[in-house]
Enzyme design. Structure first.
Site, PDB file in Angstrom:
ATOM      1  CG  HIS A 138     -52.213  21.244 -12.397  1.00  0.00           C
ATOM      2  ND1 HIS A 138     -50.976  21.793 -12.058  1.00  0.00           N
ATOM      3  CD2 HIS A 138     -53.019  20.796 -11.589  1.00  0.00           C
ATOM      4  CE1 HIS A 138     -51.041  21.439 -10.763  1.00  0.00           C
ATOM      5  NE2 HIS A 138     -52.446  20.778 -10.386  1.00  0.00           N
ATOM      6  CG  HIS A 148     -55.287  23.668  -7.977  1.00  0.00           C
ATOM      7  ND1 HIS A 148     -55.550  23.241  -6.750  1.00  0.00           N
ATOM      8  CD2 HIS A 148     -54.264  22.844  -8.304  1.00  0.00           C
ATOM      9  CE1 HIS A 148     -54.627  22.273  -6.351  1.00  0.00           C
ATOM     10  NE2 HIS A 148     -53.849  21.932  -7.539  1.00  0.00           N
TER      11      HIS A 148
END
Ligand code: 5GP
Length: 139
Positions: A105, A103
């Site tokens: 940010h 992932h």
């Protein structure tokens, strides 16, 4: 290198087994609010392709992933009226990774406003929803 665990929290979000405050989804990616935001509007972009992190990912993941990262970064900056955005991505526990599905940010920054702690305090869900609405409106 850790092995991919399909029971990780983001895999559960991708399968719809647990809720998230979603701001965007397409064929390859999903973006939702970080539950412990380091700044108001902190958003996570998650590829649907499973990998622990960047190190074991199929390189084909990165085109669609960073296309969404750019889309969300623009919307976070404008929707949250930020002065800038920081993009972070952690690989392995020693580097600060706590959820073991790749992932990215996207964290808005304002001049003179300090970042809160990484994986610090849980945000109120109504506040996350309000921030998600601002970002969605800017998409
Ligand atoms: P990292 O693995 O890059 O260190 O960070 C994982 C991020 O996921 C943290 O910023 C943390 O606040 C966030 N997070 C952890 N669990 C959940 C969850 O269940 N839902 C959402 N939306 N975010 C989460």
């Amino acid at each position: 290198m850790s092995t991919y665990d399909p029971q990780n929290i983001f895999a559960k979000i991708l399968r719809g087994e647990i809720p998230c405050t979603k701001v965007y989804e397409d064929e390859h990616t999903i973006a939702f609010m970080d539950i412990m935001p380091q700044a108001d509007g902190h958003t996570l972009i998650v590829p649907k392709n499973p990998s622990v992190n960047l190190l074991d990912a199929d390189a084909a993941t990165f085109g669609p992933l960073f296309t969404t990262v750019q889309k969300i970064a623009r919307a976070v900056k404008s929707g949250m009226d930020a002065d800038g955005v920081v993009i972070t991505q952690f690989n392995e526990a020693a580097a600060g990774q706590t959820v073991f599905h790749l992932h990215v940010h996207v964290i808005p920054r304002w001049e003179g406003v300090a970042l809160r702690k990484h994986s610090g305090a849980m945000a109120d869900s109504a506040l996350l929803q309000a921030h998600a609405e601002k970002i969605k409106a800017a998409l």
